[in-house]
Design an enzyme around this catalytic site. Structure first.
Site, PDB file in Angstrom:
ATOM      1  N   TYR A  62      41.210   5.183 -10.444  1.00 44.55           N
ATOM      2  CA  TYR A  62      40.729   4.087  -9.613  1.00 44.55           C
ATOM      3  C   TYR A  62      41.765   2.968  -9.713  1.00 44.55           C
ATOM      4  O   TYR A  62      41.867   2.295 -10.741  1.00 44.55           O
ATOM      5  CB  TYR A  62      39.353   3.621 -10.097  1.00 44.55           C
ATOM      6  CG  TYR A  62      38.433   4.807 -10.348  1.00 44.55           C
ATOM      7  CD1 TYR A  62      37.695   5.370  -9.324  1.00 44.55           C
ATOM      8  CD2 TYR A  62      38.363   5.407 -11.623  1.00 44.55           C
ATOM      9  CE1 TYR A  62      36.889   6.481  -9.548  1.00 44.55           C
ATOM     10  CE2 TYR A  62      37.561   6.511 -11.846  1.00 44.55           C
ATOM     11  CZ  TYR A  62      36.828   7.052 -10.809  1.00 44.55           C
ATOM     12  OH  TYR A  62      36.044   8.155 -11.039  1.00 44.55           O
ATOM     13  N   ASP A 105       0.809  -1.220   0.000  1.00 42.68           N
ATOM     14  CA  ASP A 105       0.000   0.000   0.000  1.00 42.68           C
ATOM     15  C   ASP A 105       0.841   1.268   0.000  1.00 42.68           C
ATOM     16  O   ASP A 105       0.361   2.330   0.401  1.00 42.68           O
ATOM     17  CB  ASP A 105      -0.911   0.021   1.240  1.00 42.68           C
ATOM     18  CG  ASP A 105      -1.908  -1.127   1.221  1.00 42.68           C
ATOM     19  OD1 ASP A 105      -2.342  -1.501   0.128  1.00 42.68           O
ATOM     20  OD2 ASP A 105      -2.236  -1.636   2.306  1.00 42.68           O
ATOM     21  N   ARG A 140      37.967  10.756  -7.324  1.00 43.99           N
ATOM     22  CA  ARG A 140      37.253  11.501  -8.364  1.00 43.99           C
ATOM     23  C   ARG A 140      36.966  12.892  -7.817  1.00 43.99           C
ATOM     24  O   ARG A 140      36.651  13.049  -6.632  1.00 43.99           O
ATOM     25  CB  ARG A 140      35.947  10.800  -8.757  1.00 43.99           C
ATOM     26  CG  ARG A 140      35.191  11.499  -9.886  1.00 43.99           C
ATOM     27  CD  ARG A 140      34.125  10.609 -10.530  1.00 43.99           C
ATOM     28  NE  ARG A 140      33.020  10.242  -9.677  1.00 43.99           N
ATOM     29  CZ  ARG A 140      32.846   9.028  -9.157  1.00 43.99           C
ATOM     30  NH1 ARG A 140      33.731   8.053  -9.390  1.00 43.99           N
ATOM     31  NH2 ARG A 140      31.798   8.768  -8.381  1.00 43.99           N
ATOM     32  N   ASP A 172      30.033  11.172  -3.963  1.00 45.64           N
ATOM     33  CA  ASP A 172      29.420  11.702  -5.180  1.00 45.64           C
ATOM     34  C   ASP A 172      27.948  11.900  -4.862  1.00 45.64           C
ATOM     35  O   ASP A 172      27.185  10.930  -4.780  1.00 45.64           O
ATOM     36  CB  ASP A 172      29.625  10.717  -6.335  1.00 45.64           C
ATOM     37  CG  ASP A 172      29.146  11.244  -7.681  1.00 45.64           C
ATOM     38  OD1 ASP A 172      28.321  12.177  -7.699  1.00 45.64           O
ATOM     39  OD2 ASP A 172      29.591  10.721  -8.716  1.00 45.64           O
ATOM     40  N   GLU A 180      34.699  15.851 -14.363  1.00 47.49           N
ATOM     41  CA  GLU A 180      34.897  14.860 -13.302  1.00 47.49           C
ATOM     42  C   GLU A 180      35.930  13.781 -13.648  1.00 47.49           C
ATOM     43  O   GLU A 180      35.596  12.609 -13.746  1.00 47.49           O
ATOM     44  CB  GLU A 180      33.566  14.199 -12.955  1.00 47.49           C
ATOM     45  CG  GLU A 180      32.780  13.647 -14.150  1.00 47.49           C
ATOM     46  CD  GLU A 180      31.493  12.962 -13.719  1.00 47.49           C
ATOM     47  OE1 GLU A 180      31.558  12.068 -12.847  1.00 47.49           O
ATOM     48  OE2 GLU A 180      30.437  13.309 -14.260  1.00 47.49           O
TER      49      GLU A 180
END
Length: 448
Positions: free
Chosen positions: A397, A49, A414, A269, A393
């Site tokens: 990594y 619901d 980043r 981020d 950006e």
């Protein structure tokens, strides 16, 4: 006694006149014998619901500002009785007692600036009559529900051809026209995006100030999203990413459950959505507020690439050219740190950098975090023009693998900002959160 954070002053909201002007601008591009049909979002069931919080379809919002689900917009260029017709939920006191006041068809005309409005119970019958004689029907081909409705209406009209009905002979995709219009932001939109970026920046500052070992990723997410709500941004523009340690190397990491560890970095981020416009900021910082030497060296490679890329955002530049510059800068840095070996140009040609840098440098930003608009014109990278808003950006990594120098393993970095192209250069909308090593460390010392 704790002092509550200051509340930013929000820019002026868009008005019915603003949305009317957008519809007029779009219709000016349509043939006089055409029509355009755009559907709103509906409610999406979360479980039993309960529904997910409603968020309007970006295209529908851009043209209408309508805040409710289950609506449709029909544009009819040149129609004397009214070119802009809305179909919406009917006024229903019982339903409104449960879920809130509805504007209704009368309010759509009197308050929201539509030429005509009908309730949904009359939608299909009225739609068919309004489309009779229109040669082409523009719909968003990516919207399956709209395509199904368009085909149903055409079939209904085709069944009455012997009685003089004239169904549309062709469907056209509205996206190329509408999305090109959305790509170039006006001053009111940029003001809203500036505000979204400022809220987002404050949230990132708050996370830096609270960070310490022993907390979990979700604690920083809670601080960020608290600031969003505090400043009147009802939701994140996308699922917040908080990745500590090696989790930062997962580009769309959203679990946000791991503990924050002494001596590791954390990548966040996250961006606020204000008036449906997105902020999108990434920062990477040390959990304890102090970069180690290997972390600092790798971080500075990314930061220098990002700063050079932002400087290159000027009218006439292309995202492809900016990305190529970033790839060169990152690859050069990887060679200098011993993570790659060889000639920089040859490594770029062999795409050796892709082990450490998997994504593009930029994307459009607006009502969607990855906003609409083509990245190419006539098959070529399109030049930037004033009013475009984009992210910058770059990232690195470093996998936790045996052939990687131990001091760099598992580090993900980043740095992302929101940038609008101006007449003579650019404006960084997200400048309110620090990104140099010295500024981050100073802020975190103050927070501690």
């Amino acid at each position: 006694m704790t002092t509550a954070p200051a509340i930013l002053t929000a820019p002026a909201a868009l008005t019915a006149e603003n949305f009317h002007a957008r519809r007029q601008r779009l219709m000016a591009q349509l043939p006089q014998d055409a029509a355009a049909l755009v559907l709103s979002s509906g409610l999406a069931q979360r479980n039993r619901d309960s529904e997910y919080a409603f968020r309007q379809n970006s295209d529908f919002h851009y043209l209408t500002g309508w805040p409710e689900p289950e609506a449709a917009l029909l544009l009819l260029p040149g129609r004397a009785e009214g070119e802009s017709v809305l179909f919406c939920q009917e006024k229903d006191p019982l339903a409104e007692a449960w879920t809130g006041i509805r504007v209704g068809a009368e309010g759509a005309v009197a308050e929201a600036g539509f030429d005509q409005a009908f309730t949904n119970d009359a939608r299909d019958e009225v739609l068919a009559g309004l489309l009779d004689g229109r040669q082409r029907l523009y719909v968003l081909f990516e919207d399956e529900e709209a395509l199904v409705l368009a085909q149903s209406l055409r079939e209904e009209l085709a069944a009455g051809v012997r009685r003089g009905a004239r169904p549309p002979s062709a469907f056209e995709d509205l996206a190329p026209l509408l999305h090109e219009q959305r790509l170039i932001k006006d001053e009111r939109e940029i003001a809203l995006m500036r505000h979204a970026a400022e809220i987002s920046a404050r949230a990132h500052v708050r996370a830096m100030q609270i960070s310490r070992a022993g907390l979990h990723e979700y604690h920083l997410q809670a601080e960020i999203e608290h600031e969003f709500q505090w400043q009147g941004a009802p939701a994140p523009a996308y699922t917040s990413i908080v990745g500590g340690g090696v989790n930062a190397c997962v580009l769309h990491y959203i679990e946000n459950r791991a503990p924050l560890v002494e001596g590791e970095l954390v990548l966040i981020d996250a961006g606020a959505e204000f008036a449906l416009y997105a902020g999108d900021i990434t920062r990477t910082f040390p959990v304890n507020g102090r970069f180690s030497e290997p972390q600092r060296l790798l971080y500075d490679v990314v930061l220098k690439a990002q700063e050079r890329a932002i400087a290159a955002v000027v009218p006439g530049a292309t995202l492809v050219g900016i990305h190529q510059q970033v790839v060169h800068d990152l690859t050069t840095g990887l060679v200098e740190l011993g993570l790659l070996t060889g000639d920089v140009d040859e490594l770029i040609g062999d795409e050796a950098y892709r082990r450490f840098y998997l994504h593009s440098t930029s994307h459009w930003l607006g009502l969607d975090v990855h906003d609409v608009g083509s990245y190419r014109e006539n098959g070529e990278p399109r030049p930037l023009v004033p009013g475009m808003v984009l992210t910058v950006e770059p990232g690195l990594y470093i996998p936790d693998e045996a052939d990687i120098p131990r001091e760099y393993r598992g580090i993900g970095i980043r740095i992302e900002d929101d940038v609008v192209v101006t007449g003579n250069g650019h404006e960084v909308l997200s400048h309110g959160v620090p990104k140099s090593v010295a500024a981050i460390e100073a802020l975190m010392r103050e927070g501690a």
